[in-house]
Structure formats: C-alpha cells, structure tokens
Design a protein around this motif. Structure first.
Motif, mmCIF file in Angstrom:
data_model
loop_
_atom_site.group_PDB
_atom_site.id
_atom_site.type_symbol
_atom_site.label_atom_id
_atom_site.label_comp_id
_atom_site.label_asym_id
_atom_site.label_seq_id
_atom_site.Cartn_x
_atom_site.Cartn_y
_atom_site.Cartn_z
ATOM 1 N N ILE A 321 0.627 -0.904 0.000
ATOM 2 C CA ILE A 321 0.056 0.003 0.013
ATOM 3 C C ILE A 321 1.035 1.303 0.058
ATOM 4 C CG2 ILE A 321 -1.530 1.286 1.225
ATOM 5 C CD1 ILE A 321 -3.058 -1.085 2.219
ATOM 6 N N SER A 322 0.771 2.234 -1.110
ATOM 7 C CA SER A 322 1.700 3.218 -1.211
ATOM 8 C C SER A 322 0.764 4.380 -1.461
ATOM 9 C CB SER A 322 2.646 3.052 -2.171
ATOM 10 O OG SER A 322 1.959 2.830 -3.420
ATOM 11 N N PHE A 323 -0.591 4.110 -1.124
ATOM 12 C CA PHE A 323 -1.675 5.095 -1.533
ATOM 13 C C PHE A 323 -2.266 5.797 -0.220
ATOM 14 C CE2 PHE A 323 -3.282 1.123 -2.503
ATOM 15 C CZ PHE A 323 -4.501 1.063 -1.998
ATOM 16 N N ALA A 324 -2.907 6.897 -0.118
ATOM 17 C CA ALA A 324 -3.486 7.559 0.903
ATOM 18 C C ALA A 324 -4.934 6.818 1.312
ATOM 19 C CB ALA A 324 -3.908 9.212 0.785
ATOM 20 N N PRO A 325 -5.063 6.697 2.743
ATOM 21 C CA PRO A 325 -6.381 6.030 3.306
ATOM 22 C C PRO A 325 -7.715 6.319 2.414
ATOM 23 C CG PRO A 325 -5.232 6.709 5.073
ATOM 24 C CD PRO A 325 -4.465 7.419 3.831
ATOM 25 N N THR A 326 -8.420 5.364 1.986
ATOM 26 C CA THR A 326 -9.449 5.383 1.249
ATOM 27 C C THR A 326 -10.635 6.084 1.652
ATOM 28 O OG1 THR A 326 -9.895 3.349 1.271
ATOM 29 C CG2 THR A 326 -8.515 3.895 -0.427
ATOM 30 N N CYS A 355 -10.209 1.353 4.326
ATOM 31 C CA CYS A 355 -11.281 0.538 4.607
ATOM 32 C C CYS A 355 -11.372 -0.517 3.197
ATOM 33 C CB CYS A 355 -12.566 1.159 4.651
ATOM 34 S SG CYS A 355 -12.700 1.884 6.466
ATOM 35 N N ASP A 356 -11.079 0.192 2.092
ATOM 36 C CA ASP A 356 -11.376 -0.625 0.782
ATOM 37 C C ASP A 356 -10.175 -1.451 0.518
ATOM 38 O OD1 ASP A 356 -14.107 1.139 0.255
ATOM 39 O OD2 ASP A 356 -12.395 2.540 1.021
ATOM 40 N N ARG A 357 -10.242 -2.591 0.322
ATOM 41 C CA ARG A 357 -8.991 -3.433 0.080
ATOM 42 C C ARG A 357 -9.227 -4.733 -0.766
ATOM 43 N NH1 ARG A 357 -6.603 -2.051 5.017
ATOM 44 N NH2 ARG A 357 -4.652 -3.406 4.987
ATOM 45 N N ILE A 358 -8.357 -5.213 -1.480
ATOM 46 C CA ILE A 358 -8.107 -6.602 -2.534
ATOM 47 C C ILE A 358 -7.152 -7.257 -1.847
ATOM 48 C CG2 ILE A 358 -8.116 -7.110 -4.617
ATOM 49 C CD1 ILE A 358 -8.866 -4.368 -5.664
ATOM 50 N N ILE A 359 -7.219 -8.556 -1.515
ATOM 51 C CA ILE A 359 -6.276 -9.513 -1.086
ATOM 52 C C ILE A 359 -6.627 -10.754 -1.802
ATOM 53 C CG2 ILE A 359 -6.267 -8.432 1.213
ATOM 54 C CD1 ILE A 359 -7.980 -10.238 2.346
ATOM 55 N N TRP A 360 -5.694 -11.562 -1.785
ATOM 56 C CA TRP A 360 -5.988 -12.795 -2.619
ATOM 57 C C TRP A 360 -5.249 -14.011 -1.920
ATOM 58 C CZ3 TRP A 360 -1.917 -9.522 -3.816
ATOM 59 C CH2 TRP A 360 -0.627 -9.785 -3.921
ATOM 60 N N TYR A 361 -5.595 -15.318 -2.355
ATOM 61 C CA TYR A 361 -5.231 -16.600 -1.622
ATOM 62 C C TYR A 361 -4.769 -17.444 -2.506
ATOM 63 C CZ TYR A 361 -5.569 -20.518 1.391
ATOM 64 O OH TYR A 361 -5.202 -21.690 2.347
ATOM 65 N N GLY A 362 -3.628 -18.127 -2.097
ATOM 66 C CA GLY A 362 -3.135 -19.269 -2.801
ATOM 67 C C GLY A 362 -2.099 -18.811 -3.923
ATOM 68 N N ARG A 363 -1.609 -19.733 -4.708
ATOM 69 C CA ARG A 363 -0.600 -19.669 -5.820
ATOM 70 C C ARG A 363 -1.372 -19.169 -7.194
ATOM 71 N NH1 ARG A 363 3.245 -24.817 -4.593
ATOM 72 N NH2 ARG A 363 4.043 -24.068 -2.444
ATOM 73 N N ARG A 372 -5.259 3.316 -6.041
ATOM 74 C CA ARG A 372 -6.477 3.787 -5.915
ATOM 75 C C ARG A 372 -7.052 4.868 -6.871
ATOM 76 N NH1 ARG A 372 -6.914 8.248 -0.898
ATOM 77 N NH2 ARG A 372 -7.211 9.920 -2.362
ATOM 78 N N GLY A 373 -8.232 4.969 -7.142
ATOM 79 C CA GLY A 373 -8.852 6.044 -8.152
ATOM 80 C C GLY A 373 -9.191 7.403 -7.533
ATOM 81 N N GLU A 374 -9.293 8.318 -8.149
ATOM 82 C CA GLU A 374 -9.731 9.692 -7.456
ATOM 83 C C GLU A 374 -11.021 10.165 -7.811
ATOM 84 O OE1 GLU A 374 -7.714 10.713 -5.299
ATOM 85 O OE2 GLU A 374 -6.240 9.159 -5.527
ATOM 86 N N GLU A 375 -11.935 9.157 -8.149
ATOM 87 C CA GLU A 375 -13.253 9.991 -8.385
ATOM 88 C C GLU A 375 -13.791 10.322 -7.032
ATOM 89 O OE1 GLU A 375 -12.297 7.205 -11.674
ATOM 90 O OE2 GLU A 375 -12.411 7.038 -9.354
ATOM 91 N N HIS A 376 -14.342 11.305 -7.004
ATOM 92 C CA HIS A 376 -14.844 12.047 -5.836
ATOM 93 C C HIS A 376 -16.182 12.057 -5.360
ATOM 94 C CE1 HIS A 376 -11.416 15.000 -6.922
ATOM 95 N NE2 HIS A 376 -10.880 14.199 -6.221
ATOM 96 N N ARG A 381 -12.759 6.349 -1.790
ATOM 97 C CA ARG A 381 -11.866 6.414 -3.015
ATOM 98 C C ARG A 381 -12.177 4.882 -3.717
ATOM 99 N NH1 ARG A 381 -13.061 10.771 -2.587
ATOM 100 N NH2 ARG A 381 -11.646 12.802 -2.930
ATOM 101 N N PRO A 382 -12.207 4.606 -4.975
ATOM 102 C CA PRO A 382 -12.144 3.047 -5.440
ATOM 103 C C PRO A 382 -10.747 2.701 -5.263
ATOM 104 C CG PRO A 382 -12.356 4.584 -7.047
ATOM 105 C CD PRO A 382 -12.486 5.761 -6.053
ATOM 106 N N VAL A 383 -10.642 1.512 -5.216
ATOM 107 C CA VAL A 383 -9.203 0.727 -5.022
ATOM 108 C C VAL A 383 -9.156 -0.322 -6.259
ATOM 109 C CG1 VAL A 383 -7.726 -0.798 -3.737
ATOM 110 C CG2 VAL A 383 -8.833 1.032 -2.434
#
Length: 430
Positions: A321-326, A355-363, A372-376, A381-383
């Motif tokens: 994560i290198s973006f500001a909190p959403t 709050c808005d996250r994307i994680i994954w499991y397995g290989r 993240r996007g910047e729609e206002h 903010r979307p991720v």
C-alpha cells in the motif's frame, strides 16, 4: 410499514431459523448459461484415467479487480469509467468490479426489493467504457480499409467485452466481464449470497461471491461489505462476518460432482470490498500521520494487516500500500471528514482508514498494480488491482487430431515407412 415489508419480516425470520441464505442464486449474464456436458474439448475421463493429465499448458491472463463503496449515490451520467478501468493504458482479459452501497441503506432498501435500475446503470457505464476503445479503433481502421478489407474485418470478433455474471444483494453488486473470445471457455458460473447485517443475516452487510472456471482453472471472487465501526472491539464484528462468509458460502458441485463448493477450495481466490478494518491508533495520531504521509506507521497498526499475519486472513496476501487512506472523505472534495476546520457541531468524527481492500489467496496470481482511483462523488475512493493469473488449458482431441493430419506427422510417418521398406525384402506377385 409497507405491505411488502410486513410480508418480508416473517419470511426473513423463518429463513434465519432454518439457516437459509438471503438472496437467490440467480444472476444476470449476457450469454445463455448452458448445462455443462462432456465435449471433445473437455473429455469425460474416469477417476483412474490420466491420459490427458500430462497435456496441460499454462496460459497467463490479465485480470483487473476493483472495489468501490459509492455511498448510496447513483452514478452520474457524465461519469467516465475509463479512468477507473484505465482502458487507455492497460488491456486485460477479465474485469471484476465490486460495489458497495449502490442504493441508500434505508429500511425500505434493506427489507424491500432490490433496485435493479441502479445496477443496470452501472453495467451500462462499464460496457461503454470497456468497448469504447474497440469501437474507436474499429472506426479508425475502417477509414483505411478497402471495401474488400472492410467486409473481411467485420468477421473479426472476440475483442469486445461481455458480462458473464452480474449479481446484486441490496447494496452489494459484483459484475464480471470477459473478452468475448473467452466466453466459450467459461464454465460453471455461479453465485452465493450471504447476509450478515441487521439481525445477523440481512443483506445490508455480507458478501456476494461469484465463481466460474476458465478452461481448467476455477476462480472465486468474494465482494464484501463488513461490519462498520471505529471503536475498540468493532474489529471482532468484522472478523465474525468473515468467519460467517467462509463457513456459509457454498456453490453447487456441478453435474460431474467435481466442482469446488467452498471459497478456499478454488484455484484462484480474490477477496475485495469495503472490509471496514480501521487503524488501531488515536484519531489525532492517525490524522497527523496522514498529513505527513507516514503510511508505514499507520500500516503497522492496521487491523487487516494484523489479521493477515495471524488472524481470520492468515495465509492471504496483499500488495504494497503506497496510497493514502480511502475513507472517509467529504463527498466531492479531497478533504477528509471531520477535519477541525471542516467539522460541523454534533458531527461524528471518523479517522481516515484503508477500509477498501483487495487481497488474494493461494498460488497462481501475481499482482502488478495496487492503487486507488480519484473519483470524488463518494466518501470512499475506489481501489483497483491488476493480476496475472495462471490458467491451465487442456489439450483437446482436436489438437491431437490436427497434429496427426499435419505435414510434420506426414514427414515422420514417411521417414518411418522408408526405413521399414528398406529393411524388408520386396514381394513380387506373379
């Protein structure tokens, strides 16, 4: 209370008693969902047969995933989804978009019928953005083609995108789009809805999970909206939601009884949504770190990161994560909610959080983009993320047949025949 709500309450209580899931397994798609039948492309083998097990290639497909809590605001007509989808710079084969709060979370929306017009509008915007580039390219190419070439180019298909799954449960929507040339290789699409909201089972919170198989590899995408709250101990409610989603989500086994039923049984699994995990620090400390863009100090106290290390999501992965909190912004601004110079009297203060996250499991999944996007127009903010997914592709009988009919096979057999003929005496028939 309306008549619909009076009828629905007893039904919801009965469903809770009998542990029935909220929402049906029906979903919208742009092509018919045929029953899976054995074909030459997917041979029906006995459990002990492994004649094709050593003839599987690995193809890499690019998968775009996004999540966005839109705050109960209908998408404006002028919304340009191309910026979120980044179609001008990236080209993926599969697009998965998850939304939360696509309808205002009033009592009537929680208990009443789903507002299909909103999900239809979102899908129309997505379709327009994904296929706009193809239409533009096709128009430019037509100007340069002769009449003969134009008639030939009209037969070239497969680059447009089609919706294979779109499912809404109250405010949660997940929609999946693939290039049309992949549609014949999509099998066993299915959905599973789990409500974890009011009374522990209404659909204002919970998950909509979708699964499908691409060639020989199964995918599962889980779009969630977990319990909210920034007080100490509220993370336990979110953990409880996750546990419920994992235990209660179930998919059909299919006619051959060989399809995965549970989320973690699939080959490629992605969890996305407004997971609502906060930062376990005083609000003033969080705001100071946000102002100085000290993400590392905040992430060390991020509740989801703790769950990834040793909790409900142990063994899962998340990109850097290198973006500001959403969350949480004032709508139509770049100002976080509750800042001292913007706050109103009596207004709740909510500290910024991822709050808005994307994680994954397995290989088999490699992440290339996590931003993240910047729609206002929402308070979130979307991720979005882009993955490369490994997909197993089984050699079909037709592929073997084409080899046997190819010139290469003819050369092999002709050389073998010459060798045999030279090594044996000729026979003369009188």
């Amino acid at each position: 209370m309306s008549t619909d709500q009076q009828v629905m309450w007893p039904r919801l209580v009965a469903n809770k008693i009998h542990r029935k899931r909220l929402g049906s397994n029906n979903f919208v798609a742009e092509f018919p969902r045929y029953k899976e039948i054995p074909t030459l492309d997917r041979p029906c083998l006995s459990p002990n047969s492994n004649i094709f097990s050593h003839h599987k290639d690995i193809h890499n497909y690019r998968v775009f995933v996004s999540t966005w809590n839109v705050g109960g605001v209908a998408p404006p007509e002028e919304l340009d989804m191309e910026e979120l989808l980044d179609t001008g710079n990236t080209s993926c084969e599969i697009y998965v978009l998850g939304f939360q709060e696509i309808v205002p979370l009033s009592t009537s929306n929680v208990l009443g019928s789903e507002n299909k017009k909103i999900s239809t509008k979102w899908n129309s915007l997505i379709r327009r953005a994904l296929n706009k580039k193809k239409i533009r390219q096709h128009s430019n190419e037509e100007d340069e083609l002769s009449n003969h070439e134009k008639s030939s180019s009209n037969n070239i298909t497969g680059q447009d995108f089609r919706c294979i799954i779109s499912k809404q449960m109250v405010g949660i929507l997940i929609t999946v789009w693939v290039r049309s040339y992949l549609c014949p290789y999509i099998r066993s699409p299915s959905v599973s809805c789990i409500g974890c909201g009011i009374m522990g089972f209404l659909g204002n919170k919970g998950s909509v999970s979708v699964r499908f198989r691409v060639h020989e590899t199964s995918f599962c995408f889980v779009c969630c909206h977990l319990a909210s709250g920034g007080r100490q101990g509220d993370e336990k409610l979110r953990n409880s939601n996750v546990s419920e989603i994992f235990s209660r989500t179930s998919f059909p086994r299919g006619p051959s009884l060989d399809l995965p039923r549970k989320i973690l049984d699939h080959d490629r699994v992605v969890f996305l949504g407004d997971l609502n995990y906060r930062i376990s620090l005083p609000e003033s400390t969080v705001r100071l770190s946000v102002d100085s863009r000290d993400w590392n100090s905040l992430l060390e106290n991020d509740q989801l990161r703790m769950e990834l290390m040793n909790g409900e999501f142990k063994g899962w992965h998340e990109g850097l994560i290198s973006f500001a909190p959403t969350y949480k912004y004032r709508p139509n601004s770049d100002v976080y909610h509750g800042c001292f110079h913007q706050s109103k009297k009596g207004e709740k203060k909510r500290a910024p959080a991822w709050c808005d996250r994307i994680i994954w499991y397995g290989r088999g999944l490699k992440q290339h983009v996590y931003t993240r996007g910047e729609e206002h127009f929402s308070d979130h903010r979307p991720v979005k993320a882009i993955f490369t997914a490994e997909v197993g592709v089984l050699h079909s009988l037709k592929q073997f047949q084409s080899f046997f009919l190819s010139e290469r096979f003819d050369r092999i057999t002709s050389q073998t025949d010459d060798f045999i003929c030279k090594g044996r005496p000729s026979i003369q028939i009188l």
